[in-house]
Design an enzyme around this catalytic site. Sequence first.
Site, PDB file in Angstrom:
ATOM      1  N   THR A 106       0.914  -1.255  -0.195  1.00 58.36           N
ATOM      2  CA  THR A 106      -0.109  -0.115  -0.122  1.00 58.36           C
ATOM      3  C   THR A 106       0.808   1.220   0.142  1.00 58.36           C
ATOM      4  OG1 THR A 106      -1.914  -1.063   1.100  1.00 58.36           O
ATOM      5  CG2 THR A 106      -1.765   1.349   1.342  1.00 58.36           C
ATOM      6  N   LYS A 181      -7.791   1.848  -2.963  1.00 58.39           N
ATOM      7  CA  LYS A 181      -7.494   1.449  -1.729  1.00 58.39           C
ATOM      8  C   LYS A 181      -7.303   2.713  -0.813  1.00 58.39           C
ATOM      9  CE  LYS A 181      -5.662  -0.919   1.844  1.00 58.39           C
ATOM     10  NZ  LYS A 181      -4.415  -1.487   1.832  1.00 58.39           N
ATOM     11  N   LYS A 256      -0.725   5.158   8.569  1.00 61.19           N
ATOM     12  CA  LYS A 256       0.025   5.198   7.479  1.00 61.19           C
ATOM     13  C   LYS A 256      -0.855   5.523   6.235  1.00 61.19           C
ATOM     14  CE  LYS A 256       1.936   2.279   3.915  1.00 61.19           C
ATOM     15  NZ  LYS A 256       2.197   0.899   3.602  1.00 61.19           N
TER      16      LYS A 256
END
Length: 310
Positions: A106, A181, A256
Amino acid sequence: MALELKDTTVAFIGLGHMGGPMAANLVKAGVTVLGFDVVPAALEAAAAAGVTVMPTAAQAAAEADIVLTMLPSGTHVIAAYEDSVEGTPGILRAAKKDSILLDCSTIAVDEARAAAELAHAAGHRAADAPVSGGVVGAEAGTLAFMVGGPDDVYADVLPILEVMGKRIVHCGGNGLGQAAKVCNNMILAISQIAVAEAFVLGEGLGLSHQALFDVASNASGQCWALTTNCPVPGPVPSSPANRDYQPGFAGALMAKDLGLALAAIEATGTAAELGRHAEEIYRRFRDEDGGAGRDFSGVITTIRERSGTA
């Protein structure tokens, strides 16, 4: 033509909490997996699962049809792709021409696109395919993959992804898997905060956790953050709240991901006020409130503390 599993060799770079079980599932499906990680314990676990451990990422990539990276950040991905400052070959130089570089980390959308451009310039094909589902999904082979890349690359990686996941969505060109995402996780973070605030408000009003759950889970407040990741123990026995907020999906990872969302918000000029505030809340949860290693639903404890009801 899509690659056949039994004829496919995958170099799996990054065999941590997510990558390790993902690689193990590929082995179980008959895929030849060549693995590399900088952590010896991760290599030992992968070897026990049937992964052929390689001395370097480049050596793994040199023998693979697909090079799959599962790394902590975009910086790590680019560093793995490029030659080191000492001249040690990176994945780009080592991999066979026309191999597929499949990044399941990611990372930021612009980093994913930069990685794809580097791959194309070196004669390879590329896709980004970040995942959702956490360690439980990685172990069970039920992850969701959001894929960004050309149609032909998607077709070639689909059989591999179907081994590791239950739902695979082709979101468009390179970088758009990461875009999906970051948007999804922004929704999730905002929802989890809202559910936590509602339970703390209900506590202050004398409402039982079960009563609120029974109403909201069958009304317009229904959402995954409530019905699967309920932040209080009891109503959903499998939720992390029943295990003292053992992750699950750790607060550090949510912080994050929201940092990536914030960067995207600023780059696009989007008026995402709740997204910005969710990033601030989870950054504080990680850095100041001891939430880095706890499930992100544990943010409810911070809300209680700030409400004076902890």
